[in-house]
Write an enzyme that holds these catalytic residues in place. Structure first.
Site, mmCIF file in Angstrom:
data_model
loop_
_atom_site.group_PDB
_atom_site.id
_atom_site.type_symbol
_atom_site.label_atom_id
_atom_site.label_comp_id
_atom_site.label_asym_id
_atom_site.label_seq_id
_atom_site.Cartn_x
_atom_site.Cartn_y
_atom_site.Cartn_z
ATOM 1 N N ASN A 12 -26.760 -14.974 32.673
ATOM 2 C CA ASN A 12 -27.251 -15.303 31.331
ATOM 3 C C ASN A 12 -26.511 -14.404 30.338
ATOM 4 O O ASN A 12 -26.828 -13.216 30.213
ATOM 5 C CB ASN A 12 -28.770 -15.069 31.266
ATOM 6 C CG ASN A 12 -29.325 -15.343 29.872
ATOM 7 O OD1 ASN A 12 -28.601 -15.849 28.993
ATOM 8 N ND2 ASN A 12 -30.582 -15.017 29.657
ATOM 9 N N TRP A 13 -25.534 -14.987 29.651
ATOM 10 C CA TRP A 13 -24.722 -14.185 28.728
ATOM 11 C C TRP A 13 -25.467 -13.856 27.440
ATOM 12 O O TRP A 13 -25.007 -13.049 26.650
ATOM 13 C CB TRP A 13 -23.427 -14.930 28.367
ATOM 14 C CG TRP A 13 -22.482 -15.152 29.492
ATOM 15 C CD1 TRP A 13 -22.645 -14.751 30.797
ATOM 16 C CD2 TRP A 13 -21.218 -15.816 29.441
ATOM 17 N NE1 TRP A 13 -21.565 -15.132 31.551
ATOM 18 C CE2 TRP A 13 -20.672 -15.795 30.736
ATOM 19 C CE3 TRP A 13 -20.500 -16.449 28.423
ATOM 20 C CZ2 TRP A 13 -19.429 -16.363 31.037
ATOM 21 C CZ3 TRP A 13 -19.265 -17.015 28.720
ATOM 22 C CH2 TRP A 13 -18.741 -16.969 30.014
ATOM 23 N N LYS A 14 -26.585 -14.520 27.201
ATOM 24 C CA LYS A 14 -27.323 -14.344 25.937
ATOM 25 C C LYS A 14 -26.351 -14.568 24.770
ATOM 26 O O LYS A 14 -25.459 -15.411 24.882
ATOM 27 C CB LYS A 14 -28.021 -12.983 25.907
ATOM 28 C CG LYS A 14 -28.844 -12.751 27.199
ATOM 29 C CD LYS A 14 -29.767 -11.596 27.149
ATOM 30 C CE LYS A 14 -30.538 -11.498 28.468
ATOM 31 N NZ LYS A 14 -31.519 -10.440 28.476
ATOM 32 N N HIS A 97 -37.322 -18.260 28.484
ATOM 33 C CA HIS A 97 -36.909 -16.858 28.576
ATOM 34 C C HIS A 97 -37.794 -16.008 27.660
ATOM 35 O O HIS A 97 -38.179 -16.456 26.574
ATOM 36 C CB HIS A 97 -35.432 -16.714 28.187
ATOM 37 C CG HIS A 97 -34.893 -15.374 28.555
ATOM 38 N ND1 HIS A 97 -35.095 -14.264 27.776
ATOM 39 C CD2 HIS A 97 -34.184 -14.964 29.638
ATOM 40 C CE1 HIS A 97 -34.532 -13.219 28.368
ATOM 41 N NE2 HIS A 97 -33.971 -13.621 29.497
ATOM 42 N N GLU A 99 -37.153 -13.690 25.726
ATOM 43 C CA GLU A 99 -36.616 -13.495 24.364
ATOM 44 C C GLU A 99 -36.918 -14.712 23.491
ATOM 45 O O GLU A 99 -37.159 -14.587 22.289
ATOM 46 C CB GLU A 99 -35.101 -13.206 24.441
ATOM 47 C CG GLU A 99 -34.855 -11.789 24.966
ATOM 48 C CD GLU A 99 -33.590 -11.606 25.766
ATOM 49 O OE1 GLU A 99 -32.672 -12.448 25.681
ATOM 50 O OE2 GLU A 99 -33.512 -10.608 26.506
ATOM 51 N N GLU A 169 -39.095 -12.699 35.481
ATOM 52 C CA GLU A 169 -38.417 -11.653 34.718
ATOM 53 C C GLU A 169 -39.461 -10.787 34.019
ATOM 54 O O GLU A 169 -39.922 -11.146 32.915
ATOM 55 C CB GLU A 169 -37.490 -12.271 33.668
ATOM 56 C CG GLU A 169 -36.351 -13.084 34.254
ATOM 57 C CD GLU A 169 -35.159 -13.142 33.301
ATOM 58 O OE1 GLU A 169 -34.043 -12.895 33.764
ATOM 59 O OE2 GLU A 169 -35.350 -13.408 32.103
ATOM 60 N N GLY A 175 -33.073 -5.539 30.195
ATOM 61 C CA GLY A 175 -32.197 -4.759 29.318
ATOM 62 C C GLY A 175 -32.616 -3.304 29.174
ATOM 63 O O GLY A 175 -32.118 -2.591 28.305
ATOM 64 N N SER A 215 -32.594 -6.097 34.681
ATOM 65 C CA SER A 215 -31.769 -4.944 35.059
ATOM 66 C C SER A 215 -31.219 -5.033 36.487
ATOM 67 O O SER A 215 -31.121 -4.018 37.181
ATOM 68 C CB SER A 215 -32.530 -3.636 34.860
ATOM 69 O OG SER A 215 -32.823 -3.446 33.476
HETATM 70 P P1 13P Z 1 -30.664 -7.738 32.000
HETATM 71 O O1 13P Z 1 -30.011 -8.029 33.332
HETATM 72 O O2 13P Z 1 -29.681 -7.314 30.954
HETATM 73 O O3 13P Z 1 -31.831 -6.826 32.139
HETATM 74 O O4 13P Z 1 -31.244 -9.147 31.476
HETATM 75 C C1 13P Z 1 -32.027 -9.918 32.314
HETATM 76 C C2 13P Z 1 -32.258 -11.237 31.692
HETATM 77 O O5 13P Z 1 -32.950 -11.337 30.686
HETATM 78 C C3 13P Z 1 -31.620 -12.399 32.306
HETATM 79 O O6 13P Z 1 -32.117 -13.588 31.784
#
Ligand code: 13P
Length: 252
Positions: A12-14, A97, A99, A169, A175, A215
């Site tokens: 997931n590159w966000k 997600h 976010e 998650e 993050g 993470s």
């Molecule tokens: P991180 O691996 O940066 O913690 O992010 C996880 C995530 O939100 C994947 O969708």
């Protein structure tokens, strides 16, 4: 659409990378000719068609969007429909997600509608859920996740649930560098299977992939991925570096 439980590592590159950087990253990752599992790239919408050109001739490599709208068209400024994603050759969509839930107000009802829209178009939803830190501290993590799962799967048939990829998650691990311990993750994944079983059947619960995200990095991937109920990872930060991502893939 593949229905079997299998190992999946999803990137997931966000909201990161230019198209050029994204293409270079995918090229570098796909230099590895012998991938041990399915690999999914979820770049920003603007990158999808360019990344598709690189991934389309590769077995076991899939393209995902990071979100969608549940209507197929209409006056929804700034939104992208599942028809549009399908048209671009997208195969999966990340839905729910944390976010999106936290920063953009995605509700349980919307997430359910998005999952249904994906399944209608033969797009596999990667359905995310997870508790916040205060919910874990107050021992409400199972209740929270159970509610999110029930909302997300509401009104789906057993056959539809079988096409969902699940992703636990925990918000406190995203993050932050604070990964759930393999024990915490495995315990929740077992619980998720029980919840899926109560919404559909034991057979369905045993046959769907459940990914862990939060993470995940080369240093902790093999411990997490060796848990019996963890079928793969949804990787954020570490998916932006070819070597780190390939190490996680190799940990499968
Ligand atoms: P991180 O691996 O940066 O913690 O992010 C996880 C995530 O939100 C994947 O969708």
């Amino acid at each position: 659409m593949s229905k079997n439980r299998r190992k999946i590592i999803a990137a997931n590159w966000k909201m990161n990378l230019t198209i050029g950087q994204g293409k270079e990253l995918v090229h570098n990752i796909l230099k590895e000719k012998d991938l041990p599992c399915e690999v999914v790239f979820a770049p920003p919408f603007t990158h999808l068609s360019e990344i598709k050109k690189i991934t389309s001739d590769r077995d076991k490599v899939f393209l995902a969007a990071q979100n969608c709208h549940h209507e197929s068209s209409g006056a929804f400024t700034g939104e992208i429909s599942t028809d549009m994603l399908k048209d671009m050759g997208v195969q999966m969509v990340i839905v729910g997600h944390s976010e999106r839930r936290e920063l953009f107000g995605d509700t349980g009802k919307w997430i359910n509608q998005k999952i249904k829209a994906c399944l209608k178009r033969n797009l596999q939803p990667i359905f995310c859920f997870g508790e916040k830190l205060e919910q874990r501290e107050q021992n409400q993590h199972f209740e929270t996740v159970g509610k999110q799962i029930k909302e997300g799967l509401s009104g789906l048939s057993e056959a539809q649930i079988q096409d969902v990829i699940f992703a636990y998650e925990p918000v406190w691990a995203i993050g932050t560098g604070h990964t759930a311990t393999p024990g915490q993750a495995e315990e929740m994944h077992q619980f998720v299977r029980e919840e899926i079983s109560s919404t559909s059947s034991d057979q369905v619960a045993r046959s769907v992939p459940i990914l862990y995200g939060g993470s995940v990095k080369p240093a902790n991937a093999s411990e997490l991925l060796s848990c019996p109920n963890i079928d793969g990872a949804l990787v954020g930060g570490a998916s932006l570096k070819a070597n780190d991502f390939l190490s996680i893939v190799a940990a499968v």
